[in-house]
Design an enzyme around this catalytic site. Sequence first.
Site, PDB file in Angstrom:
ATOM      1  N   VAL A 284      -8.539  -0.160   9.829  1.00 58.52           N
ATOM      2  CA  VAL A 284      -9.961   0.091  10.058  1.00 58.52           C
ATOM      3  C   VAL A 284     -10.640   0.818   8.891  1.00 58.52           C
ATOM      4  CG1 VAL A 284      -9.558   2.241  11.380  1.00 58.52           C
ATOM      5  CG2 VAL A 284     -11.599   0.857  11.796  1.00 58.52           C
TER       6      VAL A 284
ATOM      7  N   LYS B 123       8.758  -2.868  15.667  1.00 62.48           N
ATOM      8  CA  LYS B 123       9.019  -1.631  14.924  1.00 62.48           C
ATOM      9  C   LYS B 123       9.981  -0.731  15.701  1.00 62.48           C
ATOM     10  CE  LYS B 123       7.476  -0.854  11.285  1.00 62.48           C
ATOM     11  NZ  LYS B 123       8.060  -1.254  10.013  1.00 62.48           N
TER      12      LYS B 123
ATOM     13  N   ARG C 185     -10.316  -4.575  21.653  1.00 62.86           N
ATOM     14  CA  ARG C 185      -9.381  -5.488  20.993  1.00 62.86           C
ATOM     15  C   ARG C 185      -8.091  -5.559  21.812  1.00 62.86           C
ATOM     16  NH1 ARG C 185      -7.560  -4.067  14.921  1.00 62.86           N
ATOM     17  NH2 ARG C 185      -6.002  -2.893  16.090  1.00 62.86           N
TER      18      ARG C 185
ATOM     19  N   PHE D  60       0.820  -1.208   0.000  1.00 62.28           N
ATOM     20  CA  PHE D  60       0.000   0.000   0.000  1.00 62.28           C
ATOM     21  C   PHE D  60       0.862   1.270   0.000  1.00 62.28           C
ATOM     22  CE2 PHE D  60      -1.834   2.447   3.819  1.00 62.28           C
ATOM     23  CZ  PHE D  60      -2.417   3.443   3.042  1.00 62.28           C
TER      24      PHE D  60
ATOM     25  N   TYR E 263       4.112  -6.345  17.783  1.00 54.90           N
ATOM     26  CA  TYR E 263       4.369  -5.535  16.583  1.00 54.90           C
ATOM     27  C   TYR E 263       5.047  -4.198  16.912  1.00 54.90           C
ATOM     28  CZ  TYR E 263       3.385  -2.563  12.554  1.00 54.90           C
ATOM     29  OH  TYR E 263       3.495  -1.664  11.522  1.00 54.90           O
TER      30      TYR E 263
ATOM     31  N   SER F  42       3.899   4.657  15.161  1.00 56.26           N
ATOM     32  CA  SER F  42       3.462   5.421  16.331  1.00 56.26           C
ATOM     33  C   SER F  42       2.996   4.503  17.451  1.00 56.26           C
ATOM     34  CB  SER F  42       2.315   6.343  15.952  1.00 56.26           C
ATOM     35  OG  SER F  42       1.201   5.570  15.558  1.00 56.26           O
TER      36      SER F  42
END
Length: 324
Positions: free
Chosen positions: A194, A154, A279, A12, A150, A127
Amino acid sequence: MAQVLVTGCAGFIGSSLAEALLRRGDAVRGLDNFETGRPENLEAVREAARLSGAAFSFHPADLRDAAAVAEACQGVEVIFHQAALPSVPRSIRDPRTSHTANIDGTFNLLEGARAAGVRRVVYAASSSAYGNQPGFPRVESMTPMPIAPYPVQKLAGELYMRSYWQVYGLETVALRYFNIFGPRQVPDSPYSGVMARWILQMMAAERPTIFGNGEQGRDFTFVANAVAANLLAAAAPADRVAGRVFNVACGERHTLNETFAVLARLLRFRGTPVYTGERAGDIQNSLADIAAAREAFGYQPEVSFEQGLRETVAWYQARYAVRA
Ligand code: UD1
């Protein structure tokens, strides 16, 4: 013009960045393993090369393959490291696979870059590294407090970037992306972001899900702003950017409830969301201070939240119209 390497070139953000680099005449080499990248995105990149006359070549390789990565770095001046296995929930379900892709992959790339004498690496950081610590907006000087695997991965990449500047003099710049959205974001995976997910669901007249009460906020950032930040960070003098970390965002917070309402209006969706439990691993809020990127390399968001949403909705409507 410069020979650059874009990792995650079929993805993307990587494909959008590759197009911009080709449009301005850079010779682009792309690398992707198609784990989340898509061949049709490369078609758009090839079309940009055809129109501009700039050279484009593609290496179908996995970052975990150190030899292939080292080869892809040969003769390159600047690397834009966009490849990653994203998603907080994916990293919770299968931390080992994300770990090898994100940490080993980044390490292989830095080693390849060092051996090949690459001048600069611009790295897609996250972030999510800020976690749930108190204090808004997020400033780069805050202590990172990642929650899920994750963001840990990063952040490890960021630390490796800084180390390679300090130890080997490789000019590294980390850009902490804040919820990038836009055309080509994968909309139909359980790990989709999302925005893309909701747009496709609303187009199919399905009720989107909101995890939690929907009052969590994000500094949603249109992909063109992230592309511009990369170009600026690559061009800035080393004494302003090397070894540093910068927020890339809009500096605005939008809640999920608000985002749902804007998308529903744009898509004429009349249904209501399904609210469910929070979540695991989610952060509650995200809002960036973008002064450092502005001061160091003149970054400012060019496309607003609402304009970005309009462009994104139009893209999915054109492309996935058959599902409507
Ligand atoms: C996103 C990126 C991540 C990046 C980070 C910071 C994706 C998939 N993840 O993480 O790579 O490092 O921003 O830039 O792009 N939600 C719902 N309903 C849904 C899906 C999500 O309510 O159907 C909620 C989530 O619970 C979360 C928010 O929307 O509160 C954003 O989720 P998501 O788009 O997955 O992004 P982040 O986890 O913030």
